[in-house]
Design an enzyme around this catalytic site. Structure first.
Site, PDB file in Angstrom:
ATOM      1  N   GLU A 150       6.768  41.509  26.593  1.00  0.00           N
ATOM      2  CA  GLU A 150       7.992  42.321  26.474  1.00  0.00           C
ATOM      3  C   GLU A 150       8.503  42.734  27.862  1.00  0.00           C
ATOM      4  O   GLU A 150       9.706  42.761  28.113  1.00  0.00           O
ATOM      5  CB  GLU A 150       7.714  43.574  25.633  1.00  0.00           C
ATOM      6  CG  GLU A 150       7.481  43.270  24.164  1.00  0.00           C
ATOM      7  CD  GLU A 150       7.066  44.518  23.377  1.00  0.00           C
ATOM      8  OE1 GLU A 150       7.677  44.742  22.324  1.00  0.00           O
ATOM      9  OE2 GLU A 150       6.151  45.241  23.813  1.00  0.00           O
ATOM     10  N   GLU A 186       4.007  54.821  32.741  1.00  0.00           N
ATOM     11  CA  GLU A 186       3.332  53.711  33.432  1.00  0.00           C
ATOM     12  C   GLU A 186       4.347  52.639  33.838  1.00  0.00           C
ATOM     13  O   GLU A 186       4.239  52.043  34.900  1.00  0.00           O
ATOM     14  CB  GLU A 186       2.257  53.101  32.514  1.00  0.00           C
ATOM     15  CG  GLU A 186       1.115  54.062  32.224  1.00  0.00           C
ATOM     16  CD  GLU A 186       0.267  53.643  31.021  1.00  0.00           C
ATOM     17  OE1 GLU A 186      -0.834  54.180  30.888  1.00  0.00           O
ATOM     18  OE2 GLU A 186       0.715  52.794  30.218  1.00  0.00           O
ATOM     19  N   HIS A 297      53.074  53.302  39.395  1.00  0.00           N
ATOM     20  CA  HIS A 297      54.283  52.641  38.878  1.00  0.00           C
ATOM     21  C   HIS A 297      54.119  52.513  37.364  1.00  0.00           C
ATOM     22  O   HIS A 297      53.008  52.272  36.881  1.00  0.00           O
ATOM     23  CB  HIS A 297      54.370  51.245  39.522  1.00  0.00           C
ATOM     24  CG  HIS A 297      55.500  50.409  38.992  1.00  0.00           C
ATOM     25  ND1 HIS A 297      55.304  49.258  38.255  1.00  0.00           N
ATOM     26  CD2 HIS A 297      56.847  50.557  39.105  1.00  0.00           C
ATOM     27  CE1 HIS A 297      56.485  48.735  37.944  1.00  0.00           C
ATOM     28  NE2 HIS A 297      57.424  49.488  38.442  1.00  0.00           N
ATOM     29  N   ASN A 298      55.217  52.683  36.609  1.00  0.00           N
ATOM     30  CA  ASN A 298      55.121  52.612  35.138  1.00  0.00           C
ATOM     31  C   ASN A 298      53.925  53.416  34.635  1.00  0.00           C
ATOM     32  O   ASN A 298      53.118  52.922  33.834  1.00  0.00           O
ATOM     33  CB  ASN A 298      54.954  51.156  34.671  1.00  0.00           C
ATOM     34  CG  ASN A 298      56.220  50.347  34.836  1.00  0.00           C
ATOM     35  OD1 ASN A 298      57.277  50.901  35.126  1.00  0.00           O
ATOM     36  ND2 ASN A 298      56.131  49.047  34.672  1.00  0.00           N
ATOM     37  N   GLU A 327      55.662  58.012  37.595  1.00  0.00           N
ATOM     38  CA  GLU A 327      56.984  57.511  37.229  1.00  0.00           C
ATOM     39  C   GLU A 327      57.258  57.763  35.749  1.00  0.00           C
ATOM     40  O   GLU A 327      56.366  57.597  34.910  1.00  0.00           O
ATOM     41  CB  GLU A 327      57.066  56.007  37.519  1.00  0.00           C
ATOM     42  CG  GLU A 327      58.464  55.462  37.303  1.00  0.00           C
ATOM     43  CD  GLU A 327      58.560  53.945  37.528  1.00  0.00           C
ATOM     44  OE1 GLU A 327      59.683  53.470  37.705  1.00  0.00           O
ATOM     45  OE2 GLU A 327      57.521  53.251  37.527  1.00  0.00           O
ATOM     46  N   ASP A 329      60.123  56.584  32.918  1.00  0.00           N
ATOM     47  CA  ASP A 329      61.321  55.815  32.530  1.00  0.00           C
ATOM     48  C   ASP A 329      61.907  56.469  31.279  1.00  0.00           C
ATOM     49  O   ASP A 329      61.273  56.432  30.220  1.00  0.00           O
ATOM     50  CB  ASP A 329      60.936  54.360  32.172  1.00  0.00           C
ATOM     51  CG  ASP A 329      60.814  53.501  33.415  1.00  0.00           C
ATOM     52  OD1 ASP A 329      60.772  54.068  34.504  1.00  0.00           O
ATOM     53  OD2 ASP A 329      60.721  52.258  33.281  1.00  0.00           O
ATOM     54  N   HIS A 342      59.075  51.366  28.457  1.00  0.00           N
ATOM     55  CA  HIS A 342      59.619  50.349  29.363  1.00  0.00           C
ATOM     56  C   HIS A 342      60.804  49.711  28.641  1.00  0.00           C
ATOM     57  O   HIS A 342      60.623  48.935  27.711  1.00  0.00           O
ATOM     58  CB  HIS A 342      58.534  49.307  29.687  1.00  0.00           C
ATOM     59  CG  HIS A 342      58.823  48.550  30.939  1.00  0.00           C
ATOM     60  ND1 HIS A 342      59.305  47.275  30.939  1.00  0.00           N
ATOM     61  CD2 HIS A 342      58.733  48.916  32.237  1.00  0.00           C
ATOM     62  CE1 HIS A 342      59.482  46.872  32.198  1.00  0.00           C
ATOM     63  NE2 HIS A 342      59.141  47.859  33.003  1.00  0.00           N
ATOM     64  N   GLU A 376      63.205  57.486  36.411  1.00  0.00           N
ATOM     65  CA  GLU A 376      64.088  56.332  36.173  1.00  0.00           C
ATOM     66  C   GLU A 376      64.968  56.752  35.004  1.00  0.00           C
ATOM     67  O   GLU A 376      64.535  56.711  33.857  1.00  0.00           O
ATOM     68  CB  GLU A 376      63.253  55.102  35.788  1.00  0.00           C
ATOM     69  CG  GLU A 376      62.525  54.454  36.939  1.00  0.00           C
ATOM     70  CD  GLU A 376      63.482  53.688  37.858  1.00  0.00           C
ATOM     71  OE1 GLU A 376      64.372  52.995  37.341  1.00  0.00           O
ATOM     72  OE2 GLU A 376      63.340  53.811  39.087  1.00  0.00           O
ATOM     73  N   TYR A 683      27.479  33.410  42.702  1.00  0.00           N
ATOM     74  CA  TYR A 683      27.917  32.068  43.120  1.00  0.00           C
ATOM     75  C   TYR A 683      27.849  31.075  41.963  1.00  0.00           C
ATOM     76  O   TYR A 683      26.883  31.043  41.193  1.00  0.00           O
ATOM     77  CB  TYR A 683      27.032  31.579  44.276  1.00  0.00           C
ATOM     78  CG  TYR A 683      27.315  30.137  44.662  1.00  0.00           C
ATOM     79  CD1 TYR A 683      28.440  29.810  45.410  1.00  0.00           C
ATOM     80  CD2 TYR A 683      26.467  29.107  44.258  1.00  0.00           C
ATOM     81  CE1 TYR A 683      28.716  28.496  45.750  1.00  0.00           C
ATOM     82  CE2 TYR A 683      26.729  27.791  44.586  1.00  0.00           C
ATOM     83  CZ  TYR A 683      27.861  27.481  45.331  1.00  0.00           C
ATOM     84  OH  TYR A 683      28.124  26.180  45.654  1.00  0.00           O
TER      85      TYR A 683
END
Length: 734
Positions: A150, A186, A297-298, A327, A329, A342, A376, A683
């Site tokens: 285990e 342990e 932003h947004n 921001e 909108d 949006h 906005e 990698y």
């Protein structure tokens, strides 16, 4: 903590209602497991299915109706039954309803205490806890014991690929009663033997005469020679022994053991980030235009900008990360209620008034310095008046609606002067001069504007702009950009323009010095291209290089660009404001990021990083047998000449304690603007490397010497105990 009454209720377990929407509300059995850190839950009806999460994944608990979901069902469940568990990073939230106010309080207070305990653990406790968590994860039959087979499986899960004979030898040593299995204590001992670090031992040996301990003066010698600490090293050596040496007898003798030495190196003080730059250390009394400002932003979006969900949670997350410019909108909504989303897309809508209430509550939790509200505005005049009403009613004194000293400013006020204030950035009818002199007729102000070439726009604006909203704009009036020449002769310090990423990049390349000078006097905002429908980001470094303050990024999108933002703003108490280098605040500066060597203060530096080893790197691929092949890349972001990357080779099959011992060298032309990013990847020769972890910091915040780099996930959250061990030196170019 088991004796704590709240924690007792959690351990006994409760039926809590998990809520996802108005129609999805299901009872689940929740309880805190014996380890005091794992919360387990399952549905009463499902056979074996259950889920768990760790208290360390939680960032906060919110009481009452503090999420869209719970606000939506407010009439069904009173606030005293409701609470929200908030997870770190982008892991979201869990909305719960208890059966009684007492039970809700027990969970709210209990989870808060457990979060506090998890946050205040020192490195040693954290590592112990991490090892115990793995033990519980792997102890499938829950008998609290593990045989060698285990343990081997567990080591694979922990990213350890090791020699079986060596592992068996250590297992036998840890198995004191020779029972053929390890209990948790342990196993912790076995793990510690397994993680004995030769590379730290070697450094220790270089300074310890007897190879067993460091005497006070030996530690002092190490701090002066390797860690480049000057005069204060003798007092510091004693403090380090008091703080990190686990053995009481060594402490009494004023010596440090290898264990204490390793704990110091792994601590915050041994980290690559200068501790004195973690706190608020910069002058906050300069004009706003002299600072970089963490900007979103947004802000309302949690995902992409075509179909993503608009959410109050997105504002809370951004503000808690130290964001100081959000921001909104705004569009006309039904029933005369302005909505935020949006426009012309499928993103969901939220009420403007709810966004403002959220701002009121969260604006100053992470930082006391001003928040700029970038509006906005797509609303008609009627709903603009409603917006103005909400802004003034909800925010009250927080909203800066008057000039600080009753004078039209020649330069912007400072973050210090605007502490606790919210500034509205939007279009404005006329200028501040007229606000002071209301006797001027409208025609008079128009003539004045005509000199600015904005007259036509101004009169058009008057007809589609509510005066109530216009009057709330004081220090951040949005104007059209007419070129640097025009700005030099006409612009006021309280006027600011917004630039798309492509326009800002073009101006930076063509007229770097002009842009730097412009940004020393007034604010500018840059924003991602409208073509980035997936809410991806541009590289903010290009904009910071010319001194743009409000470089707005999609906080909801993880990746390199947000790493750079977190890296820059991780200093100065994470307050969201970072003072620009002096040569960017001088209105006559000749600095041009494209040609740093032509600037009179040019002093390049050499940065040398020896990448020594890695510790407990997380697995990328959860397949049982797979183990990472890690490599480290160091990337420099700064003026164009400083952009560079170097990487080590990869180590086969070892995410546990890979050793590279490779040195990477860089020349830094403008150290004041450079950011250094450490990336660890798995990698893969057949496809793209997988991301494992990263850490980004300003070059000016680097501590030299033997240092640990505590890695962060893609989300920018900690992944303890994953780290890199490096030796850093910085020298002047001869």
């Amino acid at each position: 903590m088991e004796d704590d009454p709240h924690v007792k209720v959690m351990m006994a377990g409760s039926i809590l209602r998990k809520v996802k929407s108005r129609s999805w509300k299901k009872n689940r059995h929740f309880r805190l497991l014996e380890d005091g850190l794992t919360i387990w839950y399952k549905s009463k009806w499902v056979g074996k299915g259950h889920a768990t999460f760790s208290v360390t994944d939680l960032e906060a608990v919110r009481e009452g109706h503090q999420s869209e979901v719970l606000l939506n069902i407010a009439e069904e469940f009173p606030a005293e039954l409701c609470f929200t568990l908030v997870f770190h990073g982008r892991q979201g939230t869990l909305d719960l309803v208890a059966e009684s106010p007492e039970e809700a309080q027990a969970w709210i207070q209990g989870v808060r205490k457990l979060i506090h305990k998890a946050q205040t653990m020192d490195e040693k406790e954290r590592l112990d806890q991490w090892v115990r968590d793995w033990f519980h994860k792997a102890d499938k039959n829950k008998d609290g014991k593990m045989n060698f087979k285990e343990v081997k499986t567990l080591l694979k899960m922990m990213n350890v690929d090791m020699n079986e004979d060596h592992a068996l030898h250590l297992f036998t040593m840890a198995d004191k009663p020779e029972s053929g299995s390890l209990e948790i204590e342990e196993f912790v001992h076995f793990y510690k033997m397994l993680t004995q670090r030769d590379e730290v031992w070697k450094v220790f040996q270089d300074y310890s005469e007897d190879g067993e301990k460091l005497m006070l003066e030996e530690l002092e010698n190490f701090l002066q020679t390797e860690q480049h600490e000057g005069e204060q090293s003798s007092q510091h050596a004693q403090e380090l022994i008091d703080r990190y040496e686990p053995s009481e007898s060594a402490k009494k003798q004023g010596t440090m053991s290898l264990d204490g030495f390793q704990m110091y190196l792994c601590s915050q003080e041994g980290s690559i980030f200068k501790p004195e730059h973690q706190d608020l250390y910069q002058d906050m009394s300069r004009p706003l235009s002299h600072y970089f400002i963490s900007s979103s932003h947004n802000t309302y979006l949690l995902e992409d900008q075509l179909r993503g969900q608009s959410s109050l949670e997105a504002y809370i997350q951004a503000l808690k990360r130290g964001c100081r410019c959000v921001e909104i909108d705004c569009w006309d909504g039904g029933d005369g209620e302005p909505v935020v989303y949006h426009g012309h897309t499928l993103t969901s809508k939220i009420f403007f008034k709810d966004v403002i209430s959220t701002l009121k509550e969260y604006a100053f939790k992470a930082s006391e310095f001003p928040v700029i509200l970038s509006l906005e505005n797509h609303c008609g005049v009627e709903q603009q008046a409603v917006m103005a009403q909400y802004l003034t009613q909800i925010l009250g004194d927080m909203l800066q609606t008057t000039l600080l000293d009753g004078q039209v400013p020649q330069q912007l006020p400072s973050p210090q002067e605007l502490k606790g204030k919210i500034l509205l950035k939007a279009k404005k009818i006329g200028g501040l001069e007229e606000c002071l002199d209301e006797t001027l007729t409208d025609e008079g102000s128009d003539e004045e504007e005509m000199a600015n070439g904005d007259a036509e726009m101004e009169s058009k604006q008057k007809s589609n702009m509510a005066r109530e909203l216009s009057d709330l704009v004081i220090y951040c009036k949005s104007v059209h950009f007419h070129g640097f020449e025009h700005a030099r002769s006409h612009a006021k310090c309280y006027e600011m323009s917004s630039f798309s990423e492509s326009k800002a990049k073009r101006l930076a390349k063509e007229a770097g010095t002009d842009f730097v000078q412009y940004n020393s006097r007034q604010l500018s905002r840059t924003y991602p291209s409208g073509l980035r429908t997936d809410s991806s980001n541009y590289n903010p470094q290009d904009m910071w290089n010319v001194g743009c303050q409000i470089v707005a990024l999609n906080f909801q999108t993880a990746g390199l660009e947000m790493d750079l933002n977190d890296g820059l703003f991780g200093q100065n108490g994470c307050c969201g404001y970072v003072l620009k280098p002096d040569f960017m605040s001088d209105g006559n500066t000749q600095f041009n990021p494209e040609k740093p060597e032509e600037w009179e203060g040019y002093k390049p530096l050499r940065l040398s990083i020896q990448v020594i080893s890695g510790q407990q790197l997380p697995k990328v691929n959860q397949k049982e047998g797979s183990i990472v092949d890690p490599l480290v890349r160091v990337e420099i972001y700064g003026v164009p000449q400083d952009q560079a990357r170097e990487e080590t080779g990869y180590i086969n099959n070892n995410g546990f304690n890979p050793v590279w011992n490779e040195t990477l060298n860089f020349t830094i032309h403008t150290p004041e603007l450079a950011l250094v990013r450490f990336v660890v990847e798995d990698y893969d020769k057949a496809s793209r490397n997988d991301f494992i972890g990263q850490y980004t910091l300003p070059f000016t915040c680097i501590q030299t010497g033997y240092r640990h780099i505590h890695l962060l996930s893609k989300d920018g959250t900690a992944i303890p105990p994953s780290s890199l061990f490096v030796n850093v030196s910085i020298s002047e170019l001869t």
